[in-house]
Enzyme design. Sequence first.
Site, PDB file in Angstrom:
ATOM      1  N   GLU A 130      71.625  84.838 -28.527  1.00 41.25           N
ATOM      2  CA  GLU A 130      70.967  83.814 -29.352  1.00 41.25           C
ATOM      3  C   GLU A 130      70.868  82.515 -28.555  1.00 41.25           C
ATOM      4  O   GLU A 130      71.673  82.286 -27.654  1.00 41.25           O
ATOM      5  CB  GLU A 130      71.782  83.579 -30.633  1.00 41.25           C
ATOM      6  CG  GLU A 130      73.210  83.180 -30.343  1.00 41.25           C
ATOM      7  CD  GLU A 130      74.120  83.292 -31.561  1.00 41.25           C
ATOM      8  OE1 GLU A 130      74.201  82.310 -32.292  1.00 41.25           O
ATOM      9  OE2 GLU A 130      74.727  84.358 -31.756  1.00 41.25           O
ATOM     10  N   LYS A 132      71.315  78.878 -27.184  1.00 45.03           N
ATOM     11  CA  LYS A 132      72.383  77.884 -27.270  1.00 45.03           C
ATOM     12  C   LYS A 132      71.710  76.553 -27.603  1.00 45.03           C
ATOM     13  O   LYS A 132      71.005  75.977 -26.775  1.00 45.03           O
ATOM     14  CB  LYS A 132      73.137  77.796 -25.944  1.00 45.03           C
ATOM     15  CG  LYS A 132      74.321  76.862 -26.019  1.00 45.03           C
ATOM     16  CD  LYS A 132      75.217  77.035 -24.800  1.00 45.03           C
ATOM     17  CE  LYS A 132      76.524  76.295 -24.929  1.00 45.03           C
ATOM     18  NZ  LYS A 132      76.388  74.852 -25.038  1.00 45.03           N
ATOM     19  N   ASP A 134      71.091  72.737 -28.292  1.00 46.57           N
ATOM     20  CA  ASP A 134      71.673  71.528 -27.705  1.00 46.57           C
ATOM     21  C   ASP A 134      71.790  70.438 -28.763  1.00 46.57           C
ATOM     22  O   ASP A 134      70.946  69.553 -28.874  1.00 46.57           O
ATOM     23  CB  ASP A 134      70.790  71.064 -26.542  1.00 46.57           C
ATOM     24  CG  ASP A 134      71.590  70.268 -25.534  1.00 46.57           C
ATOM     25  OD1 ASP A 134      72.808  70.109 -25.738  1.00 46.57           O
ATOM     26  OD2 ASP A 134      70.996  69.809 -24.551  1.00 46.57           O
ATOM     27  N   TYR A 241      75.757  79.608 -36.948  1.00 48.00           N
ATOM     28  CA  TYR A 241      75.919  80.714 -36.002  1.00 48.00           C
ATOM     29  C   TYR A 241      77.340  81.264 -35.902  1.00 48.00           C
ATOM     30  O   TYR A 241      77.579  82.243 -35.238  1.00 48.00           O
ATOM     31  CB  TYR A 241      75.401  80.328 -34.609  1.00 48.00           C
ATOM     32  CG  TYR A 241      75.976  79.043 -34.042  1.00 48.00           C
ATOM     33  CD1 TYR A 241      77.320  78.923 -33.752  1.00 48.00           C
ATOM     34  CD2 TYR A 241      75.145  77.949 -33.804  1.00 48.00           C
ATOM     35  CE1 TYR A 241      77.842  77.750 -33.249  1.00 48.00           C
ATOM     36  CE2 TYR A 241      75.657  76.770 -33.282  1.00 48.00           C
ATOM     37  CZ  TYR A 241      77.016  76.678 -33.010  1.00 48.00           C
ATOM     38  OH  TYR A 241      77.534  75.517 -32.510  1.00 48.00           O
ATOM     39  N   LYS A 329      74.013  79.591 -19.124  1.00 49.97           N
ATOM     40  CA  LYS A 329      73.303  78.301 -19.103  1.00 49.97           C
ATOM     41  C   LYS A 329      72.052  78.374 -18.237  1.00 49.97           C
ATOM     42  O   LYS A 329      72.066  79.011 -17.181  1.00 49.97           O
ATOM     43  CB  LYS A 329      74.229  77.219 -18.527  1.00 49.97           C
ATOM     44  CG  LYS A 329      75.420  76.892 -19.402  1.00 49.97           C
ATOM     45  CD  LYS A 329      75.071  75.811 -20.383  1.00 49.97           C
ATOM     46  CE  LYS A 329      76.268  74.998 -20.792  1.00 49.97           C
ATOM     47  NZ  LYS A 329      76.562  73.839 -20.055  1.00 49.97           N
ATOM     48  N   CYS A 423      59.435  37.850 -10.241  1.00 53.76           N
ATOM     49  CA  CYS A 423      58.561  38.809 -10.912  1.00 53.76           C
ATOM     50  C   CYS A 423      57.429  39.220  -9.965  1.00 53.76           C
ATOM     51  O   CYS A 423      56.748  38.361  -9.407  1.00 53.76           O
ATOM     52  CB  CYS A 423      57.994  38.173 -12.176  1.00 53.76           C
ATOM     53  SG  CYS A 423      56.717  39.176 -12.941  1.00 53.76           S
ATOM     54  N   CYS A 426      53.922  37.740 -11.359  1.00 55.39           N
ATOM     55  CA  CYS A 426      53.542  36.329 -11.432  1.00 55.39           C
ATOM     56  C   CYS A 426      54.361  35.431 -10.510  1.00 55.39           C
ATOM     57  O   CYS A 426      54.094  34.232 -10.415  1.00 55.39           O
ATOM     58  CB  CYS A 426      53.632  35.820 -12.871  1.00 55.39           C
ATOM     59  SG  CYS A 426      55.313  35.665 -13.468  1.00 55.39           S
ATOM     60  N   CYS A 446      61.648  38.578 -16.138  1.00 57.59           N
ATOM     61  CA  CYS A 446      60.738  37.565 -15.606  1.00 57.59           C
ATOM     62  C   CYS A 446      60.780  36.356 -16.538  1.00 57.59           C
ATOM     63  O   CYS A 446      60.729  36.502 -17.761  1.00 57.59           O
ATOM     64  CB  CYS A 446      59.333  38.150 -15.558  1.00 57.59           C
ATOM     65  SG  CYS A 446      58.041  36.914 -15.504  1.00 57.59           S
TER      66      CYS A 446
HETATM   67  S1  IVH Z   1      79.333  80.014 -30.723  1.00 59.81           S
HETATM   68  C1  IVH Z   1      84.156  79.998 -30.279  1.00 59.81           C
HETATM   69  N1  IVH Z   1      76.738  79.905 -30.705  1.00 59.81           N
HETATM   70  O1  IVH Z   1      77.970  75.403 -27.677  1.00 59.81           O
HETATM   71  C2  IVH Z   1      82.887  79.311 -29.911  1.00 59.81           C
HETATM   72  N2  IVH Z   1      77.914  77.989 -29.955  1.00 59.81           N
HETATM   73  O2  IVH Z   1      79.891  75.493 -25.451  1.00 59.81           O
HETATM   74  C3  IVH Z   1      81.850  79.451 -30.954  1.00 59.81           C
HETATM   75  N3  IVH Z   1      76.462  76.122 -29.345  1.00 59.81           N
HETATM   76  O3  IVH Z   1      80.771  74.245 -29.410  1.00 59.81           O
HETATM   77  C4  IVH Z   1      80.579  78.818 -30.564  1.00 59.81           C
HETATM   78  N4  IVH Z   1      74.550  77.090 -29.803  1.00 59.81           N
HETATM   79  O4  IVH Z   1      78.421  73.342 -30.064  1.00 59.81           O
HETATM   80  C5  IVH Z   1      77.858  79.251 -30.426  1.00 59.81           C
HETATM   81  N5  IVH Z   1      74.418  79.936 -30.796  1.00 59.81           N
HETATM   82  C6  IVH Z   1      75.533  79.293 -30.527  1.00 59.81           C
HETATM   83  C7  IVH Z   1      75.544  77.982 -30.053  1.00 59.81           C
HETATM   84  C8  IVH Z   1      76.749  77.353 -29.772  1.00 59.81           C
HETATM   85  C9  IVH Z   1      75.129  75.985 -29.398  1.00 59.81           C
HETATM   86  C10 IVH Z   1      77.363  75.053 -28.885  1.00 59.81           C
HETATM   87  C11 IVH Z   1      78.478  74.730 -29.835  1.00 59.81           C
HETATM   88  C12 IVH Z   1      79.724  75.081 -29.095  1.00 59.81           C
HETATM   89  C13 IVH Z   1      79.274  74.935 -27.679  1.00 59.81           C
HETATM   90  C14 IVH Z   1      80.146  75.766 -26.777  1.00 59.81           C
END
Ligand code: IVH
Length: 705
Positions: A130, A132, A134, A241, A329, A423, A426, A446
């Site tokens: 899934e 990740k 941000d 999640y 990542k 500046c 000018c 300026c």
């Molecule tokens: S699972 C036990 N699923 O990434 C850890 N984390 O680096 C459970 N994050 O603290 C986290 N998307 O803030 C999980 N699909 C996802 C995520 C996710 C973003 C973030 C979350 C976590 C950090 C870990």
Amino acid sequence: MKKPEPSLPSVEDLTPEAARAEHVRLAAEIAGHDIAYHQQDAPVISDAEYDALRRRFEAIEGAFPELAGTLETSKRIGAAPSEKFAKVQHVVPMLSLGNIFDIGEVEEFVARVRRFLGLGPDAPLAFTAEPKIDGLSCALRYVKGEFVQAATRGDGFEGEDVTINVRTIKEIPHRLKGAVPVVLEVRGEIYMKRDEFAALNERQAAEGEKVFANPRNAAAGSLRQLDSTITAKRPLHFFAYTWGEVSALPADTQKGMIEAFAEYGLPTNPLTVLCRNAEELAAHFRKIGESRASLPYDIDGVVYKVNDLALQGRLGFVSRSPRWATAHKFPAEQAMTVLRDIEIQVGRTGALTPVAKLEPVNVGGVVVSNATLHNEDEIIRKDIRIGDTVIVQRAGDVIPQVVSVVEGKRPEGSKKYEFPRVCPACGSAAVREIDEKGDADAVRRCTGGLICPAQAVERLKHFASRNAMDIEGLGDKQIEFFYEKGLVRTPADIFTLQARDEEPGNLQRLRNYEGYGETSVRNLFASIQSRREMALNRFIFALGIRRIGETNARRLARHFGSFEALRYTARAASQGSEEARAEIDNIDGVGDIVAQSVIEFFGEAHNESVLDELLKYVTPQAMEAVKQDSPVAGKTVVFTGALERMTRDEAKAMAERLGAKVSGSVSKKTDLVVAGPGAGSKLANAEKFGVEVISEDEWFVRVGG
Ligand code: IVH
């Protein structure tokens, strides 16, 4: 991938003393960044740089096991919760995820899991993959299906109570649907979409408020507000999640849990899939990577999780992360190129901003030839010189930035960059203002003010821009063109453009210029004409007075009601009238510094004549001024509970119109609480402090509505 610093020796080459010293230094550095990121929502380095620091730290602990675990940072996730919020103990700690960076490591991850579980080569083992997200993680507690509490991660063991703020997020249900476990703590990510982030930053900048570095910081900054009415105005979203404490699990797989969350009415990410092996995981990683740019929100990788919860239980955790999951990542989008020049751009208020002019380079699919260098101090800190080979980075929609210099490639005889003291547009002196505390402003400005052509162009752009006069067809490019041709030099010139263009004998008709035709010229003139009547607050905002963003413009408009009243008072104040000064100072929300800006603007003779000219063509529409004699004038009012006859925003606006100050919390200083059904702690506080409480209907009676 960015290495920590090109000049650092490899970990294997370190002597034990050097390793110990660097271990301590890195721990301190990481701790500092943890605070900047988690508590202040204002990171000073990129995620990639942070990851590099952590990797170096971990590599040192790997090579010198006697150092492992001796310093706290090696176990810490995030930073301790801020003192501003009440604390919440996490019944189940909120841990972090291990990272992998190379596609080859996917196989290793799967093999590691199989080995740990003692699975034979043919035994099936499924994973979810899934995105990740941000954003920032948040735990939502539901008891008997009712939302009761929300907490940030904090240091993983203790988070911040953000319940009232989370209540304002529309996407998060206050009540779950269907047969829900008695206790259910859902965890997931709070995030902001990219376009909403851009719009928010635009608003913030226009109002002279803090702009956020990226959607993640904007989401964190928005959630961690002491005033939940601010959070309510911010576009926040959520994806569920994972989970913490649950009285009875509704499913026995990761996928099943996510589906159960969706059935309860919680938002879940649609890009979650089930994979049977490393190849399928890697394929999904590539697929998500390709769609990354077109997703409406930022993601920084893909998370793989063992699907079977019983197996998750067997795998358990190792130090700060689960063995059953990892985060793959995306590489930071970085590239190396040559810095050809540093250009200094001059903004509307004279701010000098350094921009890197680069040898064009492809960064993650986008050709970059300009990047921000932030400010003077940043150039000094990184010792960036013209001719240097630099690393540029592009993260999401954020403006590309110069991350570092490749020192080994520095041309001989290069000189330190000297930030201009005058500046470039000018020639006036450019200075860094010193604040009351004696600190120099990060921005050099300026001092040329009205004689500076760069400021003049930027002011005109601002005047015509969408949230100001909103003159269609008069964008930045057109303003630059008209300015250069000498056709528009002041705001009033915009309104005389048509008459001058149509004057008999004019040989340089606009329609004859390249890029203009009959229709576009007609449309431009029509849109200019349509702006000859303008809401007072927008007109004030359009003037580009320093520190007068949309909010302050609205405050001034509401207070004075007419442009004449504002002008008269500000001019009087600039001539020394203390009464006039006090009137501006006392406008709710307008501080001393803002008042000073207003007074200076109207006290400037040149501005006077520009305004006189402009007001021949534009009529700012008078507003209903704040009533000084209403029964609630000068009172501090709190609205709480459900309101039925008006929205919260309406109530606030109405009270402010009547001269009241609206607050989000009840204290001894509160004069009046207007409580609707379902009012909770604020009502209790009102009773505690002996504050008068009335109903919504009584409010209307009192204010005569
Ligand atoms: S699972 C036990 N699923 O990434 C850890 N984390 O680096 C459970 N994050 O603290 C986290 N998307 O803030 C999980 N699909 C996802 C995520 C996710 C973003 C973030 C979350 C976590 C950090 C870990």
